[in-house]
Motif scaffolding. Structure first.
Motif, PDB file in Angstrom:
ATOM      1  N   MET A   1      36.345  85.220 -41.473  1.00  0.00           N
ATOM      2  CA  MET A   1      35.395  86.160 -40.948  1.00  0.00           C
ATOM      3  C   MET A   1      35.733  87.446 -41.344  1.00  0.00           C
ATOM      4  N   ARG A   2      37.122  87.880 -41.515  1.00  0.00           N
ATOM      5  CA  ARG A   2      37.419  89.207 -41.974  1.00  0.00           C
ATOM      6  C   ARG A   2      36.588  89.615 -43.423  1.00  0.00           C
ATOM      7  N   VAL A   3      36.895  88.556 -44.249  1.00  0.00           N
ATOM      8  CA  VAL A   3      36.197  88.882 -45.675  1.00  0.00           C
ATOM      9  C   VAL A   3      34.698  88.749 -45.520  1.00  0.00           C
ATOM     10  N   VAL A   4      34.110  87.795 -44.739  1.00  0.00           N
ATOM     11  CA  VAL A   4      32.701  87.836 -44.781  1.00  0.00           C
ATOM     12  C   VAL A   4      32.073  89.077 -43.893  1.00  0.00           C
ATOM     13  N   LEU A   5      32.659  89.720 -43.196  1.00  0.00           N
ATOM     14  CA  LEU A   5      32.309  90.891 -42.504  1.00  0.00           C
ATOM     15  C   LEU A   5      32.554  92.001 -43.371  1.00  0.00           C
ATOM     16  N   GLN A   6      33.481  92.043 -44.358  1.00  0.00           N
ATOM     17  CA  GLN A   6      33.806  93.174 -45.300  1.00  0.00           C
ATOM     18  C   GLN A   6      32.425  92.914 -46.259  1.00  0.00           C
ATOM     19  N   THR A   7      32.224  91.803 -46.634  1.00  0.00           N
ATOM     20  CA  THR A   7      31.247  91.466 -47.781  1.00  0.00           C
ATOM     21  C   THR A   7      29.861  91.971 -47.281  1.00  0.00           C
TER      22      THR A   7
ATOM     23  N   LEU B   1      15.864 100.539 -36.022  1.00  0.00           N
ATOM     24  CA  LEU B   1      16.279  99.157 -36.584  1.00  0.00           C
ATOM     25  C   LEU B   1      17.545  99.156 -37.403  1.00  0.00           C
ATOM     26  N   LEU B   2      17.785 100.354 -38.054  1.00  0.00           N
ATOM     27  CA  LEU B   2      19.188 100.506 -38.861  1.00  0.00           C
ATOM     28  C   LEU B   2      20.466 100.660 -37.956  1.00  0.00           C
ATOM     29  N   MET B   3      20.243 101.323 -36.538  1.00  0.00           N
ATOM     30  CA  MET B   3      21.198 101.071 -35.624  1.00  0.00           C
ATOM     31  C   MET B   3      21.256 100.028 -34.985  1.00  0.00           C
ATOM     32  N   LYS B   4      20.333  99.215 -34.849  1.00  0.00           N
ATOM     33  CA  LYS B   4      20.281  97.869 -34.309  1.00  0.00           C
ATOM     34  C   LYS B   4      21.187  96.766 -35.249  1.00  0.00           C
ATOM     35  N   ASN B   5      20.856  96.877 -36.523  1.00  0.00           N
ATOM     36  CA  ASN B   5      21.650  96.197 -37.374  1.00  0.00           C
ATOM     37  C   ASN B   5      23.169  96.335 -37.269  1.00  0.00           C
ATOM     38  N   THR B   6      23.421  97.670 -37.141  1.00  0.00           N
ATOM     39  CA  THR B   6      24.806  97.975 -37.258  1.00  0.00           C
ATOM     40  C   THR B   6      25.708  97.692 -35.790  1.00  0.00           C
ATOM     41  N   MET B   7      24.936  97.595 -34.824  1.00  0.00           N
ATOM     42  CA  MET B   7      25.349  97.408 -33.488  1.00  0.00           C
ATOM     43  C   MET B   7      25.225  95.522 -33.509  1.00  0.00           C
ATOM     44  N   VAL B   8      24.612  95.082 -34.228  1.00  0.00           N
ATOM     45  CA  VAL B   8      24.551  93.600 -34.211  1.00  0.00           C
ATOM     46  C   VAL B   8      25.846  93.359 -35.044  1.00  0.00           C
ATOM     47  N   LEU B   9      26.163  93.783 -36.142  1.00  0.00           N
ATOM     48  CA  LEU B   9      27.233  93.725 -36.930  1.00  0.00           C
ATOM     49  C   LEU B   9      28.603  93.803 -36.046  1.00  0.00           C
ATOM     50  N   ASN B  10      28.690  95.192 -35.318  1.00  0.00           N
ATOM     51  CA  ASN B  10      29.943  95.193 -34.492  1.00  0.00           C
ATOM     52  C   ASN B  10      29.897  94.237 -33.566  1.00  0.00           C
ATOM     53  N   ARG B  11      28.987  93.575 -32.945  1.00  0.00           N
ATOM     54  CA  ARG B  11      29.201  92.425 -31.810  1.00  0.00           C
ATOM     55  C   ARG B  11      29.564  91.313 -32.656  1.00  0.00           C
ATOM     56  N   PHE B  12      28.961  91.247 -33.747  1.00  0.00           N
ATOM     57  CA  PHE B  12      29.528  90.071 -34.463  1.00  0.00           C
ATOM     58  C   PHE B  12      31.102  90.060 -34.665  1.00  0.00           C
ATOM     59  N   ALA B  13      31.737  91.167 -35.135  1.00  0.00           N
ATOM     60  CA  ALA B  13      32.811  91.385 -35.396  1.00  0.00           C
ATOM     61  C   ALA B  13      33.701  91.418 -34.329  1.00  0.00           C
ATOM     62  N   GLN B  14      33.460  91.753 -33.152  1.00  0.00           N
ATOM     63  CA  GLN B  14      34.033  91.649 -31.941  1.00  0.00           C
ATOM     64  C   GLN B  14      34.189  90.161 -31.342  1.00  0.00           C
ATOM     65  N   LYS B  15      32.974  89.438 -31.769  1.00  0.00           N
ATOM     66  CA  LYS B  15      33.096  87.741 -31.381  1.00  0.00           C
ATOM     67  C   LYS B  15      34.092  87.041 -32.227  1.00  0.00           C
ATOM     68  N   ALA B  16      34.142  87.871 -33.608  1.00  0.00           N
ATOM     69  CA  ALA B  16      35.122  87.068 -34.352  1.00  0.00           C
ATOM     70  C   ALA B  16      36.532  87.517 -34.134  1.00  0.00           C
ATOM     71  N   GLY B  17      36.832  88.371 -33.121  1.00  0.00           N
ATOM     72  CA  GLY B  17      38.225  88.743 -32.623  1.00  0.00           C
ATOM     73  C   GLY B  17      38.531  90.161 -32.930  1.00  0.00           C
ATOM     74  N   PHE B  18      37.926  90.978 -33.412  1.00  0.00           N
ATOM     75  CA  PHE B  18      38.334  92.298 -34.001  1.00  0.00           C
ATOM     76  C   PHE B  18      37.715  93.160 -33.131  1.00  0.00           C
TER      77      PHE B  18
END
Length: 219
Positions: free
Chosen positions: A67-73, A194-211
């Motif tokens: 997930m780290r590499v996926v999120l970086q990508t 929408l740009l900020m919403k997308n960034t927040m979604v990715l942030n929650r995605f990272a947190q769910k993945a354990g970061f």
């Protein structure tokens, strides 16, 4: 129309994949399923792609997805979109699917945002807490109408005053600042929201993945 923009977006993705192969060692590449003209007046069709959606963390872990590499990508991809001045309006795990070939398929591309240099500049500075306040103040001031620009800047400056010394994440602080601007009945373009919403979604995605947050994926 949408199909023409989607074809342009696919070209950008292919160029991005090529650049990632040259510049980084990643097993994951992005894939844009083909779109087809609508059967009726309301719906476009998309090519079916086999795989596991990124909402299914258990299945992804069983497949050994890093997930780290996926999120970086994905983060590199967002930056690339902004450089091309054409960004997806809705990035979320439900629209992403891991294929057996290690592609990350992107679905539901129903709207593209036409961005500018200021959008890109903000994104690249989000992790800089020391200078975040003035960066966001200048950005929001440039996005609202001139009659309300100074008022919006003052609202954002006050809202972000403690971000450099607090535990709140920069993304959460910016979201709160945008809410305060809207409460003052100052119009903020949909693109910004929408740009900020997308960034927040990715942030929650990272947190769910354990970061800790989105920026921790590079630590």
């Amino acid at each position: 129309g949408f199909l023409e923009q989607d074809a342009q977006f696919r070209t950008h993705v292919e160029e991005f994949n090529a650049s990632m192969l040259m510049g980084a060692n990643t097993p994951y590449h992005l894939r844009v399923p083909r779109s087809f003209p609508p059967d009726g007046k309301r719906f476009n069709r998309e090519e079916f792609v086999e795989g596991v959606n990124y909402t299914n963390f258990v299945a992804l872990q069983e497949r050994g997805v890093d997930m780290r590499v996926v999120l970086q990508t994905l983060l590199f991809f967002v930056a690339d979109q902004l450089n091309h001045r054409m960004a997806l309006s809705d990035i979320n795990p439900g629209n992403l699917r891991q294929t057996p070939e290690n592609d990350i398929a992107i679905f539901d591309r129903n709207l593209f945002l036409h961005t500018d240099e200021q959008d890109a500049a903000l994104f690249f500075k989000l992790a800089d807490k020391e200078h975040l306040v003035e960066t966001v103040v200048d950005y929001i001031g440039s996005q609202v109408d001139a009659a309300h620009a100074e008022q919006a800047r003052e609202i954002v400056r006050n809202s972000l005053a403690s971000v450099a010394t607090s535990e709140i994440s920069p993304l959460q602080a910016i979201t709160r600042a945008l809410v305060e601007v809207k409460r003052a009945k100052i119009y903020i373009p949909l693109k910004v929201t929408l740009l900020m919403k997308n960034t927040m979604v990715l942030n929650r995605f990272a947190q769910k993945a354990g970061f800790r947050d989105l920026f921790a994926i590079f630590e």
